[in-house]
Design a protein around this motif. Structure first.
Motif, PDB file in Angstrom:
ATOM      1  N   ARG A  67     -41.143 132.913 -59.507  1.00 54.03           N
ATOM      2  CA  ARG A  67     -40.768 133.696 -58.285  1.00 54.03           C
ATOM      3  C   ARG A  67     -39.423 133.491 -57.891  1.00 54.03           C
ATOM      4  NH1 ARG A  67     -45.871 133.876 -54.233  1.00 54.03           N
ATOM      5  NH2 ARG A  67     -47.105 135.229 -55.697  1.00 54.03           N
ATOM      6  N   ALA A  68     -39.076 132.136 -57.887  1.00 53.79           N
ATOM      7  CA  ALA A  68     -37.628 131.892 -57.469  1.00 53.79           C
ATOM      8  C   ALA A  68     -36.545 132.394 -58.628  1.00 53.79           C
ATOM      9  CB  ALA A  68     -37.275 130.273 -57.490  1.00 53.79           C
ATOM     10  N   TYR A  69     -37.089 132.521 -59.882  1.00 54.10           N
ATOM     11  CA  TYR A  69     -36.167 133.088 -60.866  1.00 54.10           C
ATOM     12  C   TYR A  69     -35.693 134.521 -60.671  1.00 54.10           C
ATOM     13  CZ  TYR A  69     -33.844 134.176 -65.422  1.00 54.10           C
ATOM     14  OH  TYR A  69     -33.022 134.730 -66.346  1.00 54.10           O
ATOM     15  N   ARG A 121     -30.915 131.095 -68.856  1.00 54.51           N
ATOM     16  CA  ARG A 121     -31.601 130.210 -68.426  1.00 54.51           C
ATOM     17  C   ARG A 121     -31.397 129.747 -66.742  1.00 54.51           C
ATOM     18  NH1 ARG A 121     -30.561 127.461 -74.300  1.00 54.51           N
ATOM     19  NH2 ARG A 121     -32.349 128.470 -75.306  1.00 54.51           N
ATOM     20  N   PRO A 122     -32.426 129.224 -66.358  1.00 55.91           N
ATOM     21  CA  PRO A 122     -32.266 129.148 -64.740  1.00 55.91           C
ATOM     22  C   PRO A 122     -31.050 128.077 -64.455  1.00 55.91           C
ATOM     23  CG  PRO A 122     -34.453 128.967 -65.476  1.00 55.91           C
ATOM     24  CD  PRO A 122     -33.749 128.911 -66.552  1.00 55.91           C
ATOM     25  N   ALA A 123     -30.990 127.107 -64.997  1.00 57.78           N
ATOM     26  CA  ALA A 123     -29.791 125.910 -64.652  1.00 57.78           C
ATOM     27  C   ALA A 123     -28.434 126.715 -64.819  1.00 57.78           C
ATOM     28  CB  ALA A 123     -30.029 124.637 -65.425  1.00 57.78           C
ATOM     29  N   GLY A 124     -28.309 127.289 -66.040  1.00 60.20           N
ATOM     30  CA  GLY A 124     -27.209 127.957 -66.294  1.00 60.20           C
ATOM     31  C   GLY A 124     -26.735 129.157 -65.400  1.00 60.20           C
ATOM     32  N   LEU A 162     -22.033 135.367 -49.949  1.00 59.50           N
ATOM     33  CA  LEU A 162     -23.466 134.893 -49.760  1.00 59.50           C
ATOM     34  C   LEU A 162     -24.663 135.195 -50.430  1.00 59.50           C
ATOM     35  CD1 LEU A 162     -23.135 135.149 -45.732  1.00 59.50           C
ATOM     36  CD2 LEU A 162     -22.863 133.169 -47.062  1.00 59.50           C
ATOM     37  N   PRO A 163     -24.808 136.572 -50.992  1.00 65.21           N
ATOM     38  CA  PRO A 163     -25.929 136.711 -51.883  1.00 65.21           C
ATOM     39  C   PRO A 163     -25.798 135.864 -53.363  1.00 65.21           C
ATOM     40  CG  PRO A 163     -24.803 138.636 -51.590  1.00 65.21           C
ATOM     41  CD  PRO A 163     -24.270 137.785 -50.620  1.00 65.21           C
ATOM     42  N   TRP A 164     -24.577 135.699 -53.719  1.00 67.14           N
ATOM     43  CA  TRP A 164     -24.379 134.966 -55.045  1.00 67.14           C
ATOM     44  C   TRP A 164     -24.636 133.713 -54.728  1.00 67.14           C
ATOM     45  CZ3 TRP A 164     -23.950 138.545 -58.612  1.00 67.14           C
ATOM     46  CH2 TRP A 164     -22.961 139.673 -58.565  1.00 67.14           C
ATOM     47  N   LEU A 165     -24.186 133.044 -53.526  1.00 69.68           N
ATOM     48  CA  LEU A 165     -24.611 131.656 -53.490  1.00 69.68           C
ATOM     49  C   LEU A 165     -26.280 131.602 -53.382  1.00 69.68           C
ATOM     50  CD1 LEU A 165     -22.014 130.563 -50.575  1.00 69.68           C
ATOM     51  CD2 LEU A 165     -22.219 129.904 -53.092  1.00 69.68           C
ATOM     52  N   LEU A 166     -26.783 132.513 -52.521  1.00 68.30           N
ATOM     53  CA  LEU A 166     -28.277 132.410 -52.445  1.00 68.30           C
ATOM     54  C   LEU A 166     -28.995 132.670 -53.722  1.00 68.30           C
ATOM     55  CD1 LEU A 166     -30.771 132.204 -50.741  1.00 68.30           C
ATOM     56  CD2 LEU A 166     -30.625 134.535 -50.246  1.00 68.30           C
ATOM     57  N   ALA A 167     -28.380 133.477 -54.624  1.00 69.27           N
ATOM     58  CA  ALA A 167     -28.996 133.569 -56.106  1.00 69.27           C
ATOM     59  C   ALA A 167     -28.898 132.368 -56.760  1.00 69.27           C
ATOM     60  CB  ALA A 167     -28.377 134.713 -56.551  1.00 69.27           C
ATOM     61  N   GLY A 168     -27.834 131.892 -56.535  1.00 66.91           N
ATOM     62  CA  GLY A 168     -27.477 130.446 -57.437  1.00 66.91           C
ATOM     63  C   GLY A 168     -28.585 129.357 -56.609  1.00 66.91           C
ATOM     64  N   TRP A 169     -28.720 129.154 -55.662  1.00 64.97           N
ATOM     65  CA  TRP A 169     -29.708 128.395 -54.994  1.00 64.97           C
ATOM     66  C   TRP A 169     -31.176 128.708 -55.477  1.00 64.97           C
ATOM     67  CZ3 TRP A 169     -33.770 129.112 -51.600  1.00 64.97           C
ATOM     68  CH2 TRP A 169     -34.416 127.944 -51.065  1.00 64.97           C
ATOM     69  N   LEU A 170     -31.528 129.954 -55.645  1.00 63.85           N
ATOM     70  CA  LEU A 170     -32.675 130.391 -56.081  1.00 63.85           C
ATOM     71  C   LEU A 170     -32.785 129.876 -57.631  1.00 63.85           C
ATOM     72  CD1 LEU A 170     -33.030 133.620 -54.195  1.00 63.85           C
ATOM     73  CD2 LEU A 170     -34.876 131.792 -54.066  1.00 63.85           C
ATOM     74  N   PHE A 171     -31.852 130.316 -58.544  1.00 65.29           N
ATOM     75  CA  PHE A 171     -31.855 129.794 -59.778  1.00 65.29           C
ATOM     76  C   PHE A 171     -32.251 128.038 -59.884  1.00 65.29           C
ATOM     77  CE2 PHE A 171     -29.863 134.061 -60.878  1.00 65.29           C
ATOM     78  CZ  PHE A 171     -31.108 134.353 -61.668  1.00 65.29           C
ATOM     79  N   ARG A 172     -31.342 127.690 -59.095  1.00 60.90           N
ATOM     80  CA  ARG A 172     -31.419 126.087 -59.198  1.00 60.90           C
ATOM     81  C   ARG A 172     -32.910 125.818 -58.863  1.00 60.90           C
ATOM     82  NH1 ARG A 172     -27.754 121.968 -55.948  1.00 60.90           N
ATOM     83  NH2 ARG A 172     -27.361 123.986 -54.751  1.00 60.90           N
ATOM     84  N   SER A 173     -33.465 126.246 -57.733  1.00 62.23           N
ATOM     85  CA  SER A 173     -34.876 125.854 -57.621  1.00 62.23           C
ATOM     86  C   SER A 173     -35.814 126.433 -58.803  1.00 62.23           C
ATOM     87  CB  SER A 173     -35.257 126.869 -56.406  1.00 62.23           C
ATOM     88  OG  SER A 173     -34.511 126.571 -55.163  1.00 62.23           O
TER      89      SER A 173
END
Length: 176
Positions: A67-69, A121-124, A162-173
């Motif tokens: 779901r995070a991805y 890929r999520p980390a990238g 902010l949405p780019w940062l939140l998306a990055g955080w979600l992908f990191r999760s």
């Protein structure tokens, strides 16, 4: 990578896009005093933007195993869509014809190229979204350095990071 599951949000995403495209029709028909006056070309451009955003959402839903991805991908698509829409409609900096708005093509290029280089890929993808947030803020910094923009415009444009940062955080999760 792909989840292989059905996409339960599909009808809401595509239905919401259709509803969004119908809003100016309703405004022109029932509220002419609102000043909405779209041409056939306006509808074609918005239809193409909505179809591209919904198609990208479908890609993210297909690729996403968590779901995070999927949420990160959806948020990134929404941020990209709103960036294009705002620039075409009124411009993020100045009016829609202001050359400073071309900076945001670079922001979108960072998101797209970063995603491709990450092979989704999520980390990238997390790194790509954080780089996109940095590019968004860099565009604001360039606009600030060149001058001629109101503080309100610059602040609102910076908020698009902010949405780019939140998306990055979600992908990191999702990568964990």
């Amino acid at each position: 990578m792909g989840s292989g599951r059905g996409n339960g949000l599909r009808p809401f995403v595509w239905g919401g896009a259709a509803g969004l495209l119908l809003l100016p029709v309703a405004a022109m028909r029932f509220f002419p005093e609102a000043g909405v006056d779209w041409s056939g070309a306006d509808f074609a451009v918005m239809g193409a933007l909505l179809a591209a955003a919904c198609g990208l959402y479908e890609l993210g839903a297909w690729l996403g195993a968590t779901r995070a991805y999927r949420a990160g991908f959806g948020l990134a698509v929404l941020a990209g869509f709103l960036t294009v829409w705002a620039n075409l409609a009124v411009g993020m900096l100045g009016d829609e014809g202001n050359p400073a708005n071309l900076l945001f093509l670079g922001v979108l290029a960072v998101a797209a190229l970063g995603s491709l280089l990450a092979r989704f890929r999520p980390a990238g993808m997390a790194k790509a979204m954080f780089a996109t947030a940095a590019a968004q803020l860099a565009a604001v910094g360039i606009a600030l350095a060149t001058g001629g923009f109101e503080a309100r415009e610059l602040a609102l444009t910076a908020c698009f990071a902010l949405p780019w940062l939140l998306a990055g955080w979600l992908f990191r999760s999702a990568a964990r």
